[in-house]
Design an enzyme around this catalytic site. Structure first.
Site, mmCIF file in Angstrom:
data_model
loop_
_atom_site.group_PDB
_atom_site.id
_atom_site.type_symbol
_atom_site.label_atom_id
_atom_site.label_comp_id
_atom_site.label_asym_id
_atom_site.label_seq_id
_atom_site.Cartn_x
_atom_site.Cartn_y
_atom_site.Cartn_z
ATOM 1 N N ASP A 284 5.951 24.241 -22.108
ATOM 2 C CA ASP A 284 5.225 24.481 -23.375
ATOM 3 C C ASP A 284 4.739 23.186 -24.004
ATOM 4 O O ASP A 284 3.614 23.100 -24.465
ATOM 5 C CB ASP A 284 6.000 25.377 -24.350
ATOM 6 C CG ASP A 284 7.304 24.810 -24.866
ATOM 7 O OD1 ASP A 284 7.813 23.821 -24.299
ATOM 8 O OD2 ASP A 284 7.830 25.374 -25.852
ATOM 9 N N ASP B 252 9.314 29.168 -28.562
ATOM 10 C CA ASP B 252 10.394 29.933 -29.187
ATOM 11 C C ASP B 252 9.938 30.638 -30.461
ATOM 12 O O ASP B 252 10.243 31.808 -30.693
ATOM 13 C CB ASP B 252 11.583 29.016 -29.518
ATOM 14 C CG ASP B 252 12.115 28.315 -28.274
ATOM 15 O OD1 ASP B 252 11.610 28.585 -27.172
ATOM 16 O OD2 ASP B 252 13.028 27.479 -28.417
ATOM 17 N N SER C 166 17.510 30.513 -27.946
ATOM 18 C CA SER C 166 16.805 30.189 -29.184
ATOM 19 C C SER C 166 17.302 30.874 -30.447
ATOM 20 O O SER C 166 16.556 31.528 -31.171
ATOM 21 C CB SER C 166 15.303 30.417 -29.033
ATOM 22 O OG SER C 166 14.661 29.495 -29.869
ATOM 23 N N SER C 167 18.580 30.645 -30.715
ATOM 24 C CA SER C 167 19.088 31.058 -32.023
ATOM 25 C C SER C 167 18.384 30.250 -33.108
ATOM 26 O O SER C 167 18.183 30.734 -34.223
ATOM 27 C CB SER C 167 20.596 30.845 -32.097
ATOM 28 O OG SER C 167 20.931 29.470 -32.065
ATOM 29 N N GLU D 45 9.474 27.016 -17.638
ATOM 30 C CA GLU D 45 10.435 26.197 -18.386
ATOM 31 C C GLU D 45 9.957 24.748 -18.469
ATOM 32 O O GLU D 45 9.516 24.181 -17.472
ATOM 33 C CB GLU D 45 11.800 26.260 -17.690
ATOM 34 C CG GLU D 45 12.951 26.239 -18.653
ATOM 35 C CD GLU D 45 12.983 27.477 -19.532
ATOM 36 O OE1 GLU D 45 12.665 27.340 -20.728
ATOM 37 O OE2 GLU D 45 13.328 28.567 -19.055
ATOM 38 N N HIS D 46 10.076 24.202 -19.672
ATOM 39 C CA HIS D 46 9.623 22.826 -19.937
ATOM 40 C C HIS D 46 8.119 22.675 -19.689
ATOM 41 O O HIS D 46 7.650 21.606 -19.334
ATOM 42 C CB HIS D 46 10.426 21.814 -19.101
ATOM 43 C CG HIS D 46 11.850 21.665 -19.575
ATOM 44 N ND1 HIS D 46 12.204 20.896 -20.661
ATOM 45 C CD2 HIS D 46 12.998 22.224 -19.116
ATOM 46 C CE1 HIS D 46 13.514 20.968 -20.847
ATOM 47 N NE2 HIS D 46 14.021 21.783 -19.929
ATOM 48 N N TYR E 172 15.823 15.779 -23.875
ATOM 49 C CA TYR E 172 14.574 16.508 -24.122
ATOM 50 C C TYR E 172 13.433 15.542 -24.446
ATOM 51 O O TYR E 172 12.402 15.554 -23.755
ATOM 52 C CB TYR E 172 14.813 17.534 -25.232
ATOM 53 C CG TYR E 172 13.683 18.501 -25.459
ATOM 54 C CD1 TYR E 172 13.680 19.758 -24.871
ATOM 55 C CD2 TYR E 172 12.615 18.157 -26.271
ATOM 56 C CE1 TYR E 172 12.641 20.646 -25.090
ATOM 57 C CE2 TYR E 172 11.576 19.036 -26.492
ATOM 58 C CZ TYR E 172 11.588 20.279 -25.913
ATOM 59 O OH TYR E 172 10.551 21.154 -26.127
ATOM 60 N N GLY F 106 20.658 28.543 -25.320
ATOM 61 C CA GLY F 106 19.372 28.501 -24.617
ATOM 62 C C GLY F 106 18.533 29.754 -24.798
ATOM 63 O O GLY F 106 17.537 29.943 -24.100
ATOM 64 N N GLY G 50 23.234 27.986 -29.528
ATOM 65 C CA GLY G 50 23.216 26.891 -28.557
ATOM 66 C C GLY G 50 23.275 27.370 -27.122
ATOM 67 O O GLY G 50 23.647 26.618 -26.228
HETATM 68 P P1 ADP Z 1 19.538 27.495 -29.291
HETATM 69 O O1 ADP Z 1 18.295 27.534 -30.088
HETATM 70 O O2 ADP Z 1 19.283 27.460 -27.826
HETATM 71 O O3 ADP Z 1 20.528 28.542 -29.649
HETATM 72 P P2 ADP Z 1 19.820 25.004 -30.686
HETATM 73 O O4 ADP Z 1 20.712 23.843 -30.513
HETATM 74 O O5 ADP Z 1 18.350 24.776 -30.669
HETATM 75 O O6 ADP Z 1 20.246 26.088 -29.600
HETATM 76 O O7 ADP Z 1 20.140 25.721 -32.060
HETATM 77 C C1 ADP Z 1 21.457 26.062 -32.389
HETATM 78 C C2 ADP Z 1 21.743 25.646 -33.809
HETATM 79 O O8 ADP Z 1 20.960 26.425 -34.721
HETATM 80 C C3 ADP Z 1 23.174 25.893 -34.224
HETATM 81 O O9 ADP Z 1 24.016 24.836 -33.832
HETATM 82 C C4 ADP Z 1 23.030 25.977 -35.738
HETATM 83 O O10 ADP Z 1 22.924 24.696 -36.309
HETATM 84 C C5 ADP Z 1 21.686 26.673 -35.908
HETATM 85 N N1 ADP Z 1 21.859 28.132 -36.036
HETATM 86 C C6 ADP Z 1 21.435 29.083 -35.199
HETATM 87 N N2 ADP Z 1 21.780 30.310 -35.627
HETATM 88 C C7 ADP Z 1 22.453 30.146 -36.771
HETATM 89 C C8 ADP Z 1 23.096 31.028 -37.706
HETATM 90 N N3 ADP Z 1 23.118 32.334 -37.542
HETATM 91 N N4 ADP Z 1 23.700 30.457 -38.773
HETATM 92 C C9 ADP Z 1 23.673 29.135 -38.966
HETATM 93 N N5 ADP Z 1 23.103 28.265 -38.124
HETATM 94 C C10 ADP Z 1 22.501 28.748 -37.043
HETATM 95 MG MG MG Z 2 16.805 26.025 -30.131
#
Ligand code: ADP
Ligand code: MG
Length: 397
Positions: free
Chosen positions: A49, A190, A142-143, A46-47, A240, A140, A138
């Site tokens: 990369d 990610d 990596s959405s 972690e941290h 970060y 962690g 959000g």
């Molecule tokens: P993480 O990557 O850990 O989930 P981040 O803060 O880096 O957290 O990313 C989250 C952001 O990515 C959300 O607040 C949104 O802006 C965007 N996001 C992720 N998935 C979607 C989705 N399915 N639809 C729209 N926005 C998304």
């Molecule tokens: Mg992210």
């Protein structure tokens, strides 16, 4: 695998079918193509990369899916079905050109899509799309990268240009999107794992050479449990970049290109010249790089006990030296470690909330979930996550 207390992860086809229906409702016609990309959980590293170190993530069965089709005119129109994004959940923007390049703006969520469109290594055509995701936002895991890589893969499918660039360049284009459009100076982990993950494997990524090594992770008696703390501490947002800067300063003081080049001996020799905080930050990173390489070897050997110990060491260093944990993550890790059959547990992702990752015996998973929830002061969400595959096209039915 159905586990009492764990949240059922929807099948990709189920998500695609929901997005398809929403597409018809919104745009009045059937979508023609679809693509998905997974979120990821980092097992250890972690941290590291952005310090050119090692990371050891696996792709999750939770994914982001885009369905859509080419459209007439000059607009890209995107609807997200995510309910926790900033409004509006629908955007339109023109296909970028040299005269009218895309710029980040509001709503923020659309910047991840726009950033990928702007950095796409092919010809972007106007399109309509619906986004749906089973990756917690959000949390962690990596959405954001899964949205970027799903968007990139969708554009590939839309324009039939899937194989034009390497997986590495695709991941780098998505990373650039996150840098330029989300203002997040993230490392390569990610996007790399979301592109390159493989079912039944974790991926040891050397962030200096940008080479990945797949490590089998398919022991039927061992389970990866992802626990979402469901808290996200609102910080100034500068944590970060501040950590990143501190690492650069420490590396410079030691006359190294990055902390990857530094040893614990180098650090100890420089200790008197570093302020206490910078010293601790560097100690985490240098130690974590060593732990991560060792952990990958342990996994290959099936030495889960040692792997688990390394996870806990990683967590403690993130808590005490890197100072990116929080009471909730610490509670979840402590509770997990009280359960028989748990090898190791740690916070995963950037920190200050989000998820923990726990490696444990399959036979212990229900008991672990029960115990962690009982001991946790908030409500957690649990996911049993077999290592899944990286991004790809999807057939619509
Ligand atoms: P993480 O990557 O850990 O989930 P981040 O803060 O880096 O957290 O990313 C989250 C952001 O990515 C959300 O607040 C949104 O802006 C965007 N996001 C992720 N998935 C979607 C989705 N399915 N639809 C729209 N926005 C998304
Ligand atoms: Mg992210």
């Amino acid at each position: 695998m159905e586990v009492t207390g764990a949240t059922q992860i929807p099948a990709i086809s189920e998500l695609a079918a929901k997005a398809q229906k929403a597409f018809v409702d919104k745009f009045g016609c059937e979508p023609q193509c679809a693509a998905y990309a997974p979120g990821r959980v980092n097992l250890i590293g972690e941290h590291t990369d952005y310090n050119e170190g090692f990371v050891f993530p696996m792709a999750l069965p939770q994914v982001t899916v885009l369905v859509g089709r080419k459209s007439e005119g000059n607009l890209c129109r995107v609807l997200t079905l995510a309910d926790s994004v900033d409004a509006p959940n629908y955007v339109e923007f023109p296909v970028p050109s040299a005269e009218t390049p895309l710029k980040p703006g509001t709503p923020k969520w659309a910047n991840y899509v726009k950033g990928v469109v702007a950095n796409y290594k092919g010809t972007v055509v106007p399109f309509d799309a619906v986004v749906i995701s089973s990756v917690p936002l959000g949390g962690g895991v990596s959405s954001s990268a899964s949205l970027e890589v799903a968007t990139y893969t969708f554009l590939d499918v839309l324009t039939n240009s899937g194989s034009d660039i390497s997986k590495k360049d695709k991941a780098l284009a998505c990373q650039k999107a996150e840098h330029e459009f989300a203002g997040m100076p993230c490392g390569i982990m990610d996007q790399f794992i979301s592109v390159m993950g493989q079912e039944g494997h974790a991926l040891l990524i050397d962030c200096r050479s940008m080479e990945g090594q797949l490590v089998p992770m398919n022991d039927p008696n061992v389970v990866v449990l992802v626990t979402n703390s469901n808290v996200k501490h609102e910080l100034t947002g500068s944590e970060y970049p501040t950590r990143k800067k501190q690492c650069e300063v420490a590396a410079q003081l030691m006359n190294k290109k990055s902390l990857r080049e530094a040893t614990m001996k180098d650090l100890e020799e420089m200790k008197s010249k570093l302020d206490d905080v910078t010293y601790k930050r560097a100690r985490h990173v240098i130690g974590e790089i060593i732990r991560t390489e060792e952990a990958a070897k342990c996994l290959e050997l099936g030495d889960y006990t040692r792997f688990g110990k390394l996870m806990v060491e990683s967590h403690n260093a993130l808590r005490d030296d890197y100072e990116v944990s929080c009471p909730e993550l610490d509670e979840l890790v402590s509770a997990a470690m009280e359960v028989d059959g748990v090898y190791g547990s740690r916070m995963t992702g950037g920190g200050f909330g989000g998820c923990t990752v726990t490696l444990l015996k399959k036979e212990a998973v229900e008991k672990a979930i029960q115990h962690i929830q009982k001991r946790y002061s908030q409500t957690a969400t649990f996911y049993v996550c077999p290592p899944a595959s990286g991004a790809g096209p999807l057939a619509l039915v």
